[in-house]
Design a protein around this motif. Structure first.
Motif, PDB file in Angstrom:
ATOM      1  N   LYS A  28      45.352  50.787  17.268  1.00 30.25           N
ATOM      2  CA  LYS A  28      44.777  52.047  16.810  1.00 30.25           C
ATOM      3  C   LYS A  28      44.630  52.102  15.294  1.00 30.25           C
ATOM      4  O   LYS A  28      43.935  52.977  14.780  1.00 30.25           O
ATOM      5  N   ARG A  29      45.306  51.181  14.590  1.00 32.35           N
ATOM      6  CA  ARG A  29      45.240  51.198  13.124  1.00 32.35           C
ATOM      7  C   ARG A  29      45.453  49.786  12.615  1.00 32.35           C
ATOM      8  O   ARG A  29      46.253  49.033  13.154  1.00 32.35           O
ATOM      9  N   ILE A  30      44.689  49.442  11.575  1.00 30.57           N
ATOM     10  CA  ILE A  30      44.817  48.153  10.905  1.00 30.57           C
ATOM     11  C   ILE A  30      44.919  48.418   9.418  1.00 30.57           C
ATOM     12  O   ILE A  30      44.163  49.223   8.866  1.00 30.57           O
ATOM     13  N   PHE A  31      45.878  47.766   8.771  1.00 31.64           N
ATOM     14  CA  PHE A  31      45.949  47.820   7.313  1.00 31.64           C
ATOM     15  C   PHE A  31      46.486  46.488   6.826  1.00 31.64           C
ATOM     16  O   PHE A  31      46.980  45.679   7.614  1.00 31.64           O
ATOM     17  N   TYR A  32      46.337  46.228   5.543  1.00 30.02           N
ATOM     18  CA  TYR A  32      46.874  44.993   5.004  1.00 30.02           C
ATOM     19  C   TYR A  32      47.452  45.220   3.625  1.00 30.02           C
ATOM     20  O   TYR A  32      47.079  46.156   2.916  1.00 30.02           O
ATOM     21  N   ILE A  33      48.398  44.360   3.272  1.00 30.59           N
ATOM     22  CA  ILE A  33      49.120  44.441   2.007  1.00 30.59           C
ATOM     23  C   ILE A  33      48.771  43.194   1.207  1.00 30.59           C
ATOM     24  O   ILE A  33      48.900  42.071   1.719  1.00 30.59           O
ATOM     25  N   TYR A  34      48.322  43.394  -0.020  1.00 30.23           N
ATOM     26  CA  TYR A  34      48.064  42.256  -0.899  1.00 30.23           C
ATOM     27  C   TYR A  34      48.372  42.667  -2.331  1.00 30.23           C
ATOM     28  O   TYR A  34      48.535  43.846  -2.633  1.00 30.23           O
ATOM     29  N   GLY A  35      48.491  41.697  -3.206  1.00 37.38           N
ATOM     30  CA  GLY A  35      48.772  41.978  -4.612  1.00 37.38           C
ATOM     31  C   GLY A  35      50.236  42.268  -4.900  1.00 37.38           C
ATOM     32  O   GLY A  35      50.580  42.685  -5.997  1.00 37.38           O
ATOM     33  N   SER A  36      51.123  42.051  -3.931  1.00 40.52           N
ATOM     34  CA  SER A  36      52.559  42.250  -4.136  1.00 40.52           C
ATOM     35  C   SER A  36      53.165  40.929  -4.589  1.00 40.52           C
ATOM     36  O   SER A  36      52.897  39.886  -3.994  1.00 40.52           O
ATOM     37  N   ASP A  37      54.009  40.976  -5.616  1.00 40.10           N
ATOM     38  CA  ASP A  37      54.632  39.734  -6.062  1.00 40.10           C
ATOM     39  C   ASP A  37      55.961  39.509  -5.347  1.00 40.10           C
ATOM     40  O   ASP A  37      56.387  40.317  -4.526  1.00 40.10           O
ATOM     41  N   SER A  38      56.613  38.421  -5.674  1.00 39.46           N
ATOM     42  CA  SER A  38      57.805  38.004  -4.927  1.00 39.46           C
ATOM     43  C   SER A  38      58.991  38.947  -5.096  1.00 39.46           C
ATOM     44  O   SER A  38      59.916  38.917  -4.288  1.00 39.46           O
ATOM     45  N   GLU A  39      58.973  39.802  -6.103  1.00 39.78           N
ATOM     46  CA  GLU A  39      60.083  40.729  -6.335  1.00 39.78           C
ATOM     47  C   GLU A  39      59.922  42.066  -5.599  1.00 39.78           C
ATOM     48  O   GLU A  39      60.853  42.853  -5.530  1.00 39.78           O
ATOM     49  N   VAL A  40      58.760  42.323  -5.060  1.00 38.02           N
ATOM     50  CA  VAL A  40      58.451  43.611  -4.423  1.00 38.02           C
ATOM     51  C   VAL A  40      58.987  43.636  -2.995  1.00 38.02           C
ATOM     52  O   VAL A  40      58.894  42.646  -2.265  1.00 38.02           O
ATOM     53  N   VAL A  41      59.554  44.780  -2.593  1.00 35.19           N
ATOM     54  CA  VAL A  41      59.959  45.002  -1.203  1.00 35.19           C
ATOM     55  C   VAL A  41      59.106  46.134  -0.655  1.00 35.19           C
ATOM     56  O   VAL A  41      59.087  47.238  -1.195  1.00 35.19           O
ATOM     57  N   ARG A  42      58.377  45.852   0.411  1.00 31.71           N
ATOM     58  CA  ARG A  42      57.527  46.852   1.066  1.00 31.71           C
ATOM     59  C   ARG A  42      58.188  47.273   2.371  1.00 31.71           C
ATOM     60  O   ARG A  42      59.151  46.689   2.809  1.00 31.71           O
ATOM     61  N   GLY A  43      57.604  48.263   3.005  1.00 30.56           N
ATOM     62  CA  GLY A  43      58.148  48.759   4.267  1.00 30.56           C
ATOM     63  C   GLY A  43      59.288  49.710   3.986  1.00 30.56           C
ATOM     64  O   GLY A  43      59.076  50.849   3.613  1.00 30.56           O
ATOM     65  N   GLN A  44      60.497  49.247   4.188  1.00 34.31           N
ATOM     66  CA  GLN A  44      61.708  50.036   3.988  1.00 34.31           C
ATOM     67  C   GLN A  44      61.673  51.329   4.800  1.00 34.31           C
ATOM     68  O   GLN A  44      61.917  52.416   4.291  1.00 34.31           O
ATOM     69  N   HIS A  45      61.346  51.166   6.087  1.00 40.79           N
ATOM     70  CA  HIS A  45      61.291  52.315   6.991  1.00 40.79           C
ATOM     71  C   HIS A  45      61.344  51.847   8.443  1.00 40.79           C
ATOM     72  O   HIS A  45      61.225  50.666   8.724  1.00 40.79           O
ATOM     73  N   ALA A  46      61.530  52.811   9.322  1.00 40.27           N
ATOM     74  CA  ALA A  46      61.400  52.615  10.766  1.00 40.27           C
ATOM     75  C   ALA A  46      60.383  53.636  11.263  1.00 40.27           C
ATOM     76  O   ALA A  46      60.071  54.604  10.564  1.00 40.27           O
ATOM     77  N   ASN A  47      59.876  53.418  12.457  1.00 43.74           N
ATOM     78  CA  ASN A  47      58.910  54.335  13.054  1.00 43.74           C
ATOM     79  C   ASN A  47      59.399  54.786  14.412  1.00 43.74           C
ATOM     80  O   ASN A  47      59.868  53.974  15.212  1.00 43.74           O
ATOM     81  N   LYS A  48      59.265  56.074  14.673  1.00 45.94           N
ATOM     82  CA  LYS A  48      59.715  56.636  15.951  1.00 45.94           C
ATOM     83  C   LYS A  48      58.828  56.216  17.113  1.00 45.94           C
ATOM     84  O   LYS A  48      59.318  56.039  18.228  1.00 45.94           O
ATOM     85  N   ARG A  49      57.520  56.080  16.878  1.00 46.52           N
ATOM     86  CA  ARG A  49      56.584  55.801  17.971  1.00 46.52           C
ATOM     87  C   ARG A  49      55.759  54.529  17.784  1.00 46.52           C
ATOM     88  O   ARG A  49      55.285  53.960  18.761  1.00 46.52           O
ATOM     89  N   THR A  50      55.531  54.107  16.562  1.00 43.76           N
ATOM     90  CA  THR A  50      54.574  53.032  16.308  1.00 43.76           C
ATOM     91  C   THR A  50      55.192  51.653  16.468  1.00 43.76           C
ATOM     92  O   THR A  50      56.276  51.376  15.974  1.00 43.76           O
ATOM     93  N   GLU A  51      54.468  50.791  17.169  1.00 46.20           N
ATOM     94  CA  GLU A  51      54.769  49.363  17.271  1.00 46.20           C
ATOM     95  C   GLU A  51      53.823  48.637  16.317  1.00 46.20           C
ATOM     96  O   GLU A  51      52.717  49.111  16.055  1.00 46.20           O
ATOM     97  N   PHE A  52      54.259  47.477  15.823  1.00 47.87           N
ATOM     98  CA  PHE A  52      53.444  46.715  14.880  1.00 47.87           C
ATOM     99  C   PHE A  52      53.400  45.247  15.264  1.00 47.87           C
ATOM    100  O   PHE A  52      54.336  44.720  15.878  1.00 47.87           O
ATOM    101  N   VAL A  53      52.339  44.573  14.862  1.00 45.79           N
ATOM    102  CA  VAL A  53      52.287  43.122  14.778  1.00 45.79           C
ATOM    103  C   VAL A  53      51.899  42.802  13.346  1.00 45.79           C
ATOM    104  O   VAL A  53      50.921  43.349  12.820  1.00 45.79           O
TER     105      VAL A  53
END
Length: 132
Positions: A28-53
């Motif tokens: 139902k949704r597509i997004f992408y992450i780019y431009g993050s360097d090796s020191e960056v931490v993304r995400g840092q969350h959980a989701n009540k309903r959403t599954e991801f690949v």
């Protein structure tokens, strides 16, 4: 970990990912992450309903997954024809992005800020049966 079908010849590779076929949900949704360097931490969350690949289609990154009960695993995403399936209610951190990394995220639900849990202690409380 999931491995996706590849079709290739002298012109290059084609990776095929179909919702409900190669991954266990309709996309139902597509997004992408780019431009993050090796020191960056993304995400840092959980989701009540959403599954991801998550698929690193270029470069590489790591994903740390925690279940809120003391178990965790780290996955290296470094092949564009493999991904990781993340069910709902797991904590996720994406980090150690290589230069040129592009992390593709396929989601089972449309974006809804209300279903995100961004505080790890609250996540642990919910997992252990608390009301949050």
């Amino acid at each position: 970990m999931l491995e996706f079908p590849q079709k290739g010849d002298g012109r290059g590779q084609l990776v095929i990912v179909e919702g409900g076929v190669d991954i266990p949900f309709d996309i139902k949704r597509i997004f992408y992450i780019y431009g993050s360097d090796s020191e960056v931490v993304r995400g840092q969350h959980a989701n009540k309903r959403t599954e991801f690949v998550l698929i690193n289609v270029s470069g590489q990154s790591k994903v740390r997954v925690k279940d809120g009960r003391g178990n965790e695993a780290i996955f290296a995403l470094n092949r564009p024809h493999t991904g990781i399936y993340l069910p709902k209610m797991v904590w996720k951190d994406m980090y150690d992005f290589s230069e040129g990394s592009v992390l593709l995220c396929l989601a089972s639900e449309h974006y809804d800020t209300e279903e995100y849990i961004r505080d790890y202690d609250k996540f642990v409380e919910l997992i252990s049966g608390g009301q949050g």
